[in-house]
Design an enzyme around this catalytic site. Structure first.
Site, PDB file in Angstrom:
ATOM      1  CB  CYS A   7      -1.180   0.001   1.059  1.00 15.01           C
ATOM      2  SG  CYS A   7      -2.420  -1.155   1.102  1.00 15.01           S
ATOM      3  CG  HIS A  99       2.289 -10.245  -3.925  1.00 14.03           C
ATOM      4  ND1 HIS A  99       1.887 -10.172  -2.859  1.00 14.03           N
ATOM      5  CD2 HIS A  99       3.425 -10.941  -4.186  1.00 14.03           C
ATOM      6  CE1 HIS A  99       2.829 -10.959  -2.056  1.00 14.03           C
ATOM      7  NE2 HIS A  99       3.667 -11.347  -2.995  1.00 14.03           N
ATOM      8  CG  HIS A 101       5.769 -13.595  -7.506  1.00 18.55           C
ATOM      9  ND1 HIS A 101       6.939 -12.906  -6.935  1.00 18.55           N
ATOM     10  CD2 HIS A 101       4.878 -13.791  -6.403  1.00 18.55           C
ATOM     11  CE1 HIS A 101       6.766 -13.033  -5.604  1.00 18.55           C
ATOM     12  NE2 HIS A 101       5.603 -13.427  -5.214  1.00 18.55           N
TER      13      HIS A 101
HETATM   14  P1  AMP Z   1       5.889 -13.173  -1.483  1.00 20.79           P
HETATM   15  O1  AMP Z   1       6.919 -13.844  -0.674  1.00 20.79           O
HETATM   16  O2  AMP Z   1       5.246 -14.101  -2.529  1.00 20.79           O
HETATM   17  O3  AMP Z   1       5.039 -12.367  -0.501  1.00 20.79           O
HETATM   18  O4  AMP Z   1       6.441 -12.092  -2.452  1.00 20.79           O
HETATM   19  C1  AMP Z   1       6.911 -10.666  -2.018  1.00 20.79           C
HETATM   20  C2  AMP Z   1       7.839 -10.299  -2.913  1.00 20.79           C
HETATM   21  O5  AMP Z   1       7.999  -8.968  -2.711  1.00 20.79           O
HETATM   22  C3  AMP Z   1       9.155 -10.899  -2.862  1.00 20.79           C
HETATM   23  O6  AMP Z   1       9.719 -11.526  -4.057  1.00 20.79           O
HETATM   24  C4  AMP Z   1      10.108  -9.544  -2.272  1.00 20.79           C
HETATM   25  O7  AMP Z   1      11.596  -9.741  -3.027  1.00 20.79           O
HETATM   26  C5  AMP Z   1       9.675  -8.354  -2.983  1.00 20.79           C
HETATM   27  N1  AMP Z   1       9.581  -7.148  -2.267  1.00 20.79           N
HETATM   28  C6  AMP Z   1       9.701  -6.903  -1.064  1.00 20.79           C
HETATM   29  N2  AMP Z   1       9.959  -5.575  -0.653  1.00 20.79           N
HETATM   30  C7  AMP Z   1       9.848  -5.095  -1.994  1.00 20.79           C
HETATM   31  C8  AMP Z   1       9.915  -3.686  -2.403  1.00 20.79           C
HETATM   32  N3  AMP Z   1      10.383  -2.671  -1.404  1.00 20.79           N
HETATM   33  N4  AMP Z   1      10.124  -3.422  -3.592  1.00 20.79           N
HETATM   34  C9  AMP Z   1       9.756  -4.610  -4.584  1.00 20.79           C
HETATM   35  N5  AMP Z   1       9.602  -5.816  -4.313  1.00 20.79           N
HETATM   36  C10 AMP Z   1       9.702  -6.195  -3.018  1.00 20.79           C
END
Ligand code: AMP
Length: 113
Positions: A7, A99, A101
């Site tokens: 957010c 989210h 990927h």
């Molecule tokens: P998940 O583990 O499926 O919840 O994915 C969360 C993703 O968010 C991971 O791949 C992280 O590398 C990514 N992530 C965490 N913080 C950030 C950020 N500030 N900007 C971009 N990606 C992020």
């Protein structure tokens, strides 16, 4: 503001590397890419995870899946890609904002779990 990391990213309070944005969704580069191309697509509305998808908000999810091919095309993922969403502890979800990927840019593993 919400304590949610994504957010804050959507609001511009935390910087990100955007690849796509419209009224409903935001897509940006993953900070720790697990493939040559690793993009996250998120709804602007806070939905915690797949379990939070309802009849009322499901149009946003449909919209995400119409945007994903456009985002993949713009990222030149012409040989294909994978779309993944993690949910909960067993799914290794680390950010509690739904989210998707998009992973690509090389031959991915056939292993899914
Ligand atoms: P998940 O583990 O499926 O919840 O994915 C969360 C993703 O968010 C991971 O791949 C992280 O590398 C990514 N992530 C965490 N913080 C950030 C950020 N500030 N900007 C971009 N990606 C992020």
């Amino acid at each position: 503001m919400s304590d949610c990391l994504f957010c804050k990213i959507i609001a511009g309070a935390i910087p990100s590397n955007p690849v796509y944005e419209d009224e409903w969704i935001y897509a940006f580069r993953d900070i720790a890419p697990q493939a040559p191309t690793h993009i996250l697509v998120v709804p602007k509305a806070h939905i915690a995870d797949v379990n939070g998808i309802t009849e009322e908000n499901s149009a946003i999810i449909a919209h995400i899946f119409t945007a994903i091919p456009q985002i993949a095309r713009a990222a030149e993922l012409t040989d294909g890609y994978r779309v993944v969403t993690n949910c909960g502890v067993h799914g290794c979800q680390s950010v509690q904002h739904l989210h998707f990927h998009i992973l690509g840019g090389r031959q991915l593993s056939g292993e899914m779990g």
